[in-house]
Design a protein around this motif. Structure first.
Motif, PDB file in Angstrom:
ATOM      1  N   THR A  35       0.867  -1.173   0.000  1.00 13.00           N
ATOM      2  CA  THR A  35       0.000   0.000   0.000  1.00 13.00           C
ATOM      3  C   THR A  35       0.900   1.218   0.000  1.00 13.00           C
ATOM      4  O   THR A  35       1.744   1.374   0.878  1.00 13.00           O
ATOM      5  N   LEU A  36       0.746   2.076  -0.999  1.00 15.48           N
ATOM      6  CA  LEU A  36       1.528   3.305  -1.069  1.00 15.48           C
ATOM      7  C   LEU A  36       0.641   4.472  -0.660  1.00 15.48           C
ATOM      8  O   LEU A  36      -0.454   4.647  -1.191  1.00 15.48           O
ATOM      9  N   VAL A  37       1.120   5.256   0.285  1.00 12.88           N
ATOM     10  CA  VAL A  37       0.445   6.464   0.735  1.00 12.88           C
ATOM     11  C   VAL A  37       1.414   7.609   0.512  1.00 12.88           C
ATOM     12  O   VAL A  37       2.569   7.534   0.927  1.00 12.88           O
ATOM     13  N   GLY A  38       0.956   8.649  -0.158  1.00 14.85           N
ATOM     14  CA  GLY A  38       1.840   9.780  -0.407  1.00 14.85           C
ATOM     15  C   GLY A  38       1.113  11.091  -0.255  1.00 14.85           C
ATOM     16  O   GLY A  38      -0.023  11.244  -0.703  1.00 14.85           O
ATOM     17  N   GLY A  44       2.106  12.257  -5.879  1.00 11.38           N
ATOM     18  CA  GLY A  44       2.442  12.129  -7.293  1.00 11.38           C
ATOM     19  C   GLY A  44       3.431  11.017  -7.542  1.00 11.38           C
ATOM     20  O   GLY A  44       3.325  10.270  -8.519  1.00 11.38           O
ATOM     21  N   VAL A  45       4.401  10.888  -6.657  1.00  6.69           N
ATOM     22  CA  VAL A  45       5.389   9.809  -6.765  1.00  6.69           C
ATOM     23  C   VAL A  45       4.696   8.457  -6.650  1.00  6.69           C
ATOM     24  O   VAL A  45       4.925   7.545  -7.450  1.00  6.69           O
ATOM     25  N   ALA A  46       3.823   8.322  -5.653  1.00  9.86           N
ATOM     26  CA  ALA A  46       3.110   7.051  -5.451  1.00  9.86           C
ATOM     27  C   ALA A  46       2.275   6.696  -6.671  1.00  9.86           C
ATOM     28  O   ALA A  46       2.236   5.530  -7.093  1.00  9.86           O
ATOM     29  N   MET A  47       1.603   7.684  -7.255  1.00 13.06           N
ATOM     30  CA  MET A  47       0.792   7.410  -8.445  1.00 13.06           C
ATOM     31  C   MET A  47       1.660   6.964  -9.611  1.00 13.06           C
ATOM     32  O   MET A  47       1.290   6.046 -10.347  1.00 13.06           O
ATOM     33  N   GLN A  48       2.813   7.597  -9.779  1.00 11.65           N
ATOM     34  CA  GLN A  48       3.681   7.212 -10.891  1.00 11.65           C
ATOM     35  C   GLN A  48       4.264   5.822 -10.677  1.00 11.65           C
ATOM     36  O   GLN A  48       4.392   5.050 -11.622  1.00 11.65           O
ATOM     37  N   VAL A  49       4.601   5.473  -9.433  1.00 11.42           N
ATOM     38  CA  VAL A  49       5.072   4.117  -9.140  1.00 11.42           C
ATOM     39  C   VAL A  49       3.990   3.115  -9.516  1.00 11.42           C
ATOM     40  O   VAL A  49       4.260   2.085 -10.144  1.00 11.42           O
ATOM     41  N   ALA A  50       2.738   3.417  -9.152  1.00  4.73           N
ATOM     42  CA  ALA A  50       1.621   2.520  -9.461  1.00  4.73           C
ATOM     43  C   ALA A  50       1.446   2.336 -10.962  1.00  4.73           C
ATOM     44  O   ALA A  50       1.123   1.245 -11.429  1.00  4.73           O
ATOM     45  N   GLU A  58      -0.537  -2.715  -4.312  1.00  5.26           N
ATOM     46  CA  GLU A  58      -1.851  -3.310  -4.059  1.00  5.26           C
ATOM     47  C   GLU A  58      -2.905  -2.218  -3.893  1.00  5.26           C
ATOM     48  O   GLU A  58      -3.998  -2.313  -4.426  1.00  5.26           O
ATOM     49  N   ARG A  59      -2.571  -1.195  -3.113  1.00  2.33           N
ATOM     50  CA  ARG A  59      -3.480  -0.072  -2.879  1.00  2.33           C
ATOM     51  C   ARG A  59      -2.696   1.222  -3.004  1.00  2.33           C
ATOM     52  O   ARG A  59      -1.515   1.283  -2.701  1.00  2.33           O
ATOM     53  N   LEU A  60      -3.412   2.276  -3.415  1.00  2.00           N
ATOM     54  CA  LEU A  60      -2.794   3.577  -3.632  1.00  2.00           C
ATOM     55  C   LEU A  60      -3.629   4.629  -2.916  1.00  2.00           C
ATOM     56  O   LEU A  60      -4.844   4.697  -3.107  1.00  2.00           O
ATOM     57  N   VAL A  61      -2.970   5.442  -2.081  1.00  2.00           N
ATOM     58  CA  VAL A  61      -3.661   6.495  -1.346  1.00  2.00           C
ATOM     59  C   VAL A  61      -2.907   7.808  -1.558  1.00  2.00           C
ATOM     60  O   VAL A  61      -2.050   8.191  -0.763  1.00  2.00           O
ATOM     61  N   PRO A  62      -3.204   8.520  -2.660  1.00  3.25           N
ATOM     62  CA  PRO A  62      -2.579   9.829  -2.857  1.00  3.25           C
ATOM     63  C   PRO A  62      -3.361  10.879  -2.064  1.00  3.25           C
ATOM     64  O   PRO A  62      -4.581  10.958  -2.166  1.00  3.25           O
ATOM     65  N   ILE A  63      -2.669  11.649  -1.241  1.00  2.00           N
ATOM     66  CA  ILE A  63      -3.298  12.681  -0.429  1.00  2.00           C
ATOM     67  C   ILE A  63      -2.830  14.039  -0.936  1.00  2.00           C
ATOM     68  O   ILE A  63      -1.642  14.365  -0.850  1.00  2.00           O
ATOM     69  N   ASP A  64      -3.766  14.798  -1.513  1.00  2.00           N
ATOM     70  CA  ASP A  64      -3.458  16.121  -2.049  1.00  2.00           C
ATOM     71  C   ASP A  64      -2.198  16.091  -2.907  1.00  2.00           C
ATOM     72  O   ASP A  64      -1.232  16.788  -2.631  1.00  2.00           O
ATOM     73  N   PHE A  66       0.649  16.753  -5.292  1.00  6.71           N
ATOM     74  CA  PHE A  66       1.215  17.990  -5.794  1.00  6.71           C
ATOM     75  C   PHE A  66       1.337  17.984  -7.312  1.00  6.71           C
ATOM     76  O   PHE A  66       1.748  17.007  -7.900  1.00  6.71           O
ATOM     77  N   GLY A  67       0.964  19.099  -7.938  1.00  9.59           N
ATOM     78  CA  GLY A  67       1.244  19.306  -9.346  1.00  9.59           C
ATOM     79  C   GLY A  67       0.274  18.687 -10.321  1.00  9.59           C
ATOM     80  O   GLY A  67       0.499  18.737 -11.518  1.00  9.59           O
ATOM     81  N   LEU A  68      -0.823  18.101  -9.864  1.00  9.40           N
ATOM     82  CA  LEU A  68      -1.742  17.475 -10.804  1.00  9.40           C
ATOM     83  C   LEU A  68      -2.754  18.445 -11.376  1.00  9.40           C
ATOM     84  O   LEU A  68      -3.192  18.286 -12.498  1.00  9.40           O
ATOM     85  N   GLY A  69      -3.142  19.430 -10.605  1.00  8.52           N
ATOM     86  CA  GLY A  69      -4.226  20.276 -11.056  1.00  8.52           C
ATOM     87  C   GLY A  69      -5.438  19.413 -11.285  1.00  8.52           C
ATOM     88  O   GLY A  69      -5.753  18.535 -10.496  1.00  8.52           O
ATOM     89  N   SER A  70      -6.110  19.611 -12.406  1.00  9.45           N
ATOM     90  CA  SER A  70      -7.285  18.787 -12.698  1.00  9.45           C
ATOM     91  C   SER A  70      -6.941  17.612 -13.602  1.00  9.45           C
ATOM     92  O   SER A  70      -7.815  16.828 -13.950  1.00  9.45           O
ATOM     93  N   ASP A  71      -5.676  17.488 -13.995  1.00 14.12           N
ATOM     94  CA  ASP A  71      -5.268  16.411 -14.899  1.00 14.12           C
ATOM     95  C   ASP A  71      -4.679  15.252 -14.104  1.00 14.12           C
ATOM     96  O   ASP A  71      -3.868  15.438 -13.215  1.00 14.12           O
ATOM     97  N   LEU A  72      -5.089  14.049 -14.450  1.00  9.70           N
ATOM     98  CA  LEU A  72      -4.527  12.849 -13.848  1.00  9.70           C
ATOM     99  C   LEU A  72      -3.557  12.222 -14.835  1.00  9.70           C
ATOM    100  O   LEU A  72      -3.743  12.323 -16.043  1.00  9.70           O
ATOM    101  N   PRO A  73      -2.514  11.565 -14.343  1.00  7.01           N
ATOM    102  CA  PRO A  73      -1.597  10.892 -15.265  1.00  7.01           C
ATOM    103  C   PRO A  73      -2.353   9.900 -16.149  1.00  7.01           C
ATOM    104  O   PRO A  73      -3.315   9.276 -15.706  1.00  7.01           O
ATOM    105  N   ASN A  74      -1.924   9.777 -17.380  1.00  6.15           N
ATOM    106  CA  ASN A  74      -2.563   8.839 -18.312  1.00  6.15           C
ATOM    107  C   ASN A  74      -2.617   7.447 -17.715  1.00  6.15           C
ATOM    108  O   ASN A  74      -1.636   6.959 -17.196  1.00  6.15           O
TER     109      ASN A  74
END
Length: 84
Positions: A35-38, A44-50, A58-64, A66-74
Motif C-alpha cells: 500500500t503506497l500512501v503519499g 504524485g510519486v506514489a501514483m507514478q510508481v503505481a 496493491e493499494r494507492l492512497v494519494p493525499i493532495d 502535488f502538481g496534478l491540477g485537474s489532470d490525472l496521469p494517463n
C-alpha cells in the motif's frame, strides 16, 4: 520566514528521481505488492510508481498530490478502476 512553496530553489530530487528511488527500495527489499500512501509530491510519486510498476502496488492512497491540477496521469483512472 517564507511561506510553504516560496523557498528558493533547492537541490531537491525530482519526482522522477524519487519514483526511481521508491522502486529501487521496494525491489531491493523484495516488497510488494504494498500500500503506497503519499502526501503532496509523495502522492504524485506514489501514483507514478503505481503506473510504472503495478506489480508492486496493491493499494494507492494519494493525499493532495502535488502538481496534478485537474489532470490525472494517463492510465491512472483505468488502473484504479481495474483494481476495484
Amino acid at each position: 520566514m517564507t511561506d510553504h512553496g516560496d523557498t528558493e530553489d533547492a537541490d531537491v530530487p525530482s519526482r522522477a528521481e524519487r519514483r526511481a528511488e521508491a522502486i529501487d527500495v521496494l525491489d531491493a527489499l523484495d516488497l510488494g505488492p504494498v500500500t503506497l500512501v503519499g502526501l503532496s509530491m509523495g502522492g504524485g510519486v506514489a501514483m507514478q510508481v503505481a503506473l510504472d510498476r503495478p506489480d508492486l502496488v496493491e493499494r494507492l492512497v494519494p493525499i493532495d498530490p502535488f502538481g496534478l491540477g485537474s489532470d490525472l496521469p494517463n492510465g491512472l483512472l483505468s488502473y484504479a478502476l481495474a483494481r476495484v
